[in-house]
Design an enzyme around this catalytic site. Structure first.
Site, mmCIF file in Angstrom:
data_model
loop_
_atom_site.group_PDB
_atom_site.id
_atom_site.type_symbol
_atom_site.label_atom_id
_atom_site.label_comp_id
_atom_site.label_asym_id
_atom_site.label_seq_id
_atom_site.Cartn_x
_atom_site.Cartn_y
_atom_site.Cartn_z
ATOM 1 N N GLY A 42 14.576 37.860 -38.947
ATOM 2 C CA GLY A 42 14.583 36.696 -38.486
ATOM 3 C C GLY A 42 14.104 36.823 -37.065
ATOM 4 O O GLY A 42 13.512 37.782 -36.663
ATOM 5 N N ALA A 43 14.203 35.477 -36.290
ATOM 6 C CA ALA A 43 13.429 35.511 -34.837
ATOM 7 C C ALA A 43 14.146 36.634 -34.069
ATOM 8 O O ALA A 43 13.554 37.114 -33.030
ATOM 9 C CB ALA A 43 13.880 34.015 -34.311
ATOM 10 N N ASP A 54 19.510 22.403 -36.214
ATOM 11 C CA ASP A 54 18.391 23.285 -36.664
ATOM 12 C C ASP A 54 18.517 24.146 -37.862
ATOM 13 O O ASP A 54 18.289 24.975 -38.269
ATOM 14 C CB ASP A 54 18.047 24.377 -35.632
ATOM 15 C CG ASP A 54 16.700 24.706 -35.805
ATOM 16 O OD1 ASP A 54 15.703 24.292 -36.199
ATOM 17 O OD2 ASP A 54 16.236 25.929 -35.307
ATOM 18 N N GLY A 102 15.510 39.643 -35.083
ATOM 19 C CA GLY A 102 15.321 40.855 -35.610
ATOM 20 C C GLY A 102 15.656 41.202 -37.083
ATOM 21 O O GLY A 102 15.724 40.408 -37.777
HETATM 22 P P1 AMP Z 1 18.734 35.953 -39.160
HETATM 23 O O1 AMP Z 1 18.037 36.957 -38.365
HETATM 24 O O2 AMP Z 1 20.131 35.820 -38.854
HETATM 25 O O3 AMP Z 1 17.894 34.522 -39.178
HETATM 26 O O4 AMP Z 1 18.606 36.481 -40.638
HETATM 27 C C1 AMP Z 1 17.316 36.605 -41.204
HETATM 28 C C2 AMP Z 1 17.406 36.666 -42.844
HETATM 29 O O5 AMP Z 1 18.290 37.897 -43.200
HETATM 30 C C3 AMP Z 1 18.063 35.475 -43.310
HETATM 31 O O6 AMP Z 1 17.169 34.768 -43.955
HETATM 32 C C4 AMP Z 1 18.676 36.148 -44.741
HETATM 33 O O7 AMP Z 1 17.899 36.443 -45.752
HETATM 34 C C5 AMP Z 1 19.158 37.610 -44.264
HETATM 35 N N1 AMP Z 1 20.545 37.586 -43.824
HETATM 36 C C6 AMP Z 1 21.026 37.597 -42.629
HETATM 37 N N2 AMP Z 1 22.475 37.548 -42.629
HETATM 38 C C7 AMP Z 1 22.768 37.965 -43.753
HETATM 39 C C8 AMP Z 1 24.151 38.270 -44.337
HETATM 40 N N3 AMP Z 1 25.197 38.306 -43.665
HETATM 41 N N4 AMP Z 1 24.019 38.468 -45.852
HETATM 42 C C9 AMP Z 1 22.924 38.321 -46.499
HETATM 43 N N5 AMP Z 1 21.663 38.107 -45.941
HETATM 44 C C10 AMP Z 1 21.597 37.887 -44.667
#
Ligand code: AMP
Length: 411
Positions: free
Chosen positions: A62-63, A178, A65
């Site tokens: 994501g944004a 958001d 990391g």
């Molecule tokens: P984030 O950096 O929080 O925006 O997460 C980026 C991506 O990582 C998300 O869109 C999910 O696909 C995956 N992800 C993040 N946290 C989790 C989690 N606790 N369980 C499963 N996938 C996750």
């Protein structure tokens, strides 16, 4: 492609790791407080994690990391680990990381992602670089679910859980603004959790903002048009997500807010004069000068063919689903359904459970959370202190109000 190559390289590394992991497994004393770290490359990032976390695989980015799945030998379960690289590097990163850390620590609800651990491999404030957040592991994000044909039971259950999570955030005074499919995760048993806490109250948005690469398709008219907002701003996003699950296409895609606003009025129609009067002068002039659109009925926007309608029960459900969409996708927030009303809607209330809907709200102690402005050095110290505070609290056996017996295995 580049990604395939990275994955391939990663798999080679994984095999080497698996062999060494076995030796480590045998020698690791699970009950001892193990403070040793090891480093492992995932994609083009290096994770430096506690040895209790093994078998790291990248699952998303994501944004902020990269996110990995891992096996936690202390809790004997799979977890997700998110690396925040130098989260204090600028205002945007720092504010978001700090806010997320503070809020994740106090929120405890089955539809909001729970924090299992927080650590930094660096030993002092001077050396401090990265924060790792350990969370419950889920199977997929909603983007992946949107591709699937869902029956009414699953669709309505996913929506119910989104609404429960949102209601819980609202009860704590957190209005998200958001919500998007990439920040909502699900498990194969159809349970759902919201991953983040959205925009801080003070975050600038609006038509006149410079576009930067971030998904804005789910943002409500009041956010796009820079108006005041209330709790049901989050209902708009739920409406857009529901529509996308039905249509398998983004409802209001746009290169920028202007393009996106066109998509909104083309489908829903130019908003009433009463609504225009609520806009500030320059935005009103812009909105008034757009070509007029009559919009389409919800029967046209979401025709029967989009829903499973093979039985009388399914036909009823399809009309209920469409009715809910028509009440959520309302440009004027004062005429849009509220979260409580949505939870009582016939399409949703079949799942109603007081313990989930009315769970006691978390208490947010930092009242200035959204107003904080700091220098990089100050942010660095604030975030570092939050990490140390977590270590202190878990040492003393308090984890989000849980008893010491659970806490002892956390470190
Ligand atoms: P984030 O950096 O929080 O925006 O997460 C980026 C991506 O990582 C998300 O869109 C999910 O696909 C995956 N992800 C993040 N946290 C989790 C989690 N606790 N369980 C499963 N996938 C996750």
């Amino acid at each position: 492609s580049c990604t395939t190559r990275l994955c391939f390289l990663y798999f080679i590394k994984l095999h080497v790791l698996k062999a060494t992991a076995f030796v480590q497994d045998v020698t690791m004393n699970r009950n001892k407080r193990e403070k040793e770290y090891y480093s492992i490359d995932v994609g083009d990032s290096t994770f430096m994690v506690l040895k209790r976390y093994q078998n790291l695989r990248p699952i998303g980015s994501g944004a902020q990391g990269i996110v990995c799945s891992a096996y936690d030998h202390n809790l004997e379960r799979n977890v997700a680990i998110k690396k925040l690289s130098r989260p204090f590097q600028n205002q945007t990163h720092a504010k978001r990381a700090y806010r997320e850390l503070v809020l994740m620590k106090c929120v405890n609800h089955k539809n909001i992602i729970g924090l299992l651990n927080v650590f930094t491999p660096q030993k002092t404030l001077e050396e401090f670089q990265d924060v790792y957040l350990v969370m419950e592991l889920m199977d997929a994000n909603l983007c992946q679910v949107i591709q699937m044909e869902l029956d009414h039971e699953r669709l309505s259950y996913l929506l119910y859980q989104m609404l429960c999570g949102i209601k819980h955030l609202h009860a704590a005074g957190i209005i998200h603004r958001d919500l998007k499919p990439s920040n909502i995760v699900v498990k194969s048993d159809c349970t759902l959790k919201i991953l983040d806490f959205g925009l801080a109250r003070t975050a600038a948005t609006g038509l006149l903002m410079t576009p930067y690469v971030v998904t804005r398709y789910y943002r409500a008219p009041e956010v796009i048009l820079g108006m005041g907002y209330q709790a049901n701003v989050d209902i708009w996003a739920v409406g857009c997500i529901m529509a996308e699950m039905v249509r398998h296409k983004i409802l209001f895609p746009g290169r920028d807010y202007i393009d996106q606003w066109n998509k909104v009025i083309e489908q829903l129609g130019t908003p009433s004069q009463e609504f225009l009067m609520k806009l500030n002068q320059s935005v009103r002039t812009y909105v008034e000068n757009r070509p007029r659109h009559a919009g389409y009925s919800f029967e046209k926007l979401f025709p029967d063919v989009l829903f499973p309608a093979d039985s009388e029960h399914n036909k009823l459900k399809a009309s209920q689903a469409r009715d809910l969409l028509s009440k959520m996708l309302v440009i004027d927030a004062s005429k849009r359904i509220s979260v409580d009303e949505a939870l009582q809607h016939p399409y949703i209330n079949v799942w109603y459970d007081l313990t989930e809907v009315e769970a006691p709200p978390p208490v947010i102690t930092d009242k200035q959370l959204d107003e904080r402005e700091h220098t990089v050095e100050e942010w660095k110290e604030l975030i570092y202190k939050e990490v140390l505070d977590w270590e202190e609290r878990t040492k003393n056996g308090v984890i989000r109000g849980q008893p010491a017996s659970i806490a002892q295995v956390q470190q």
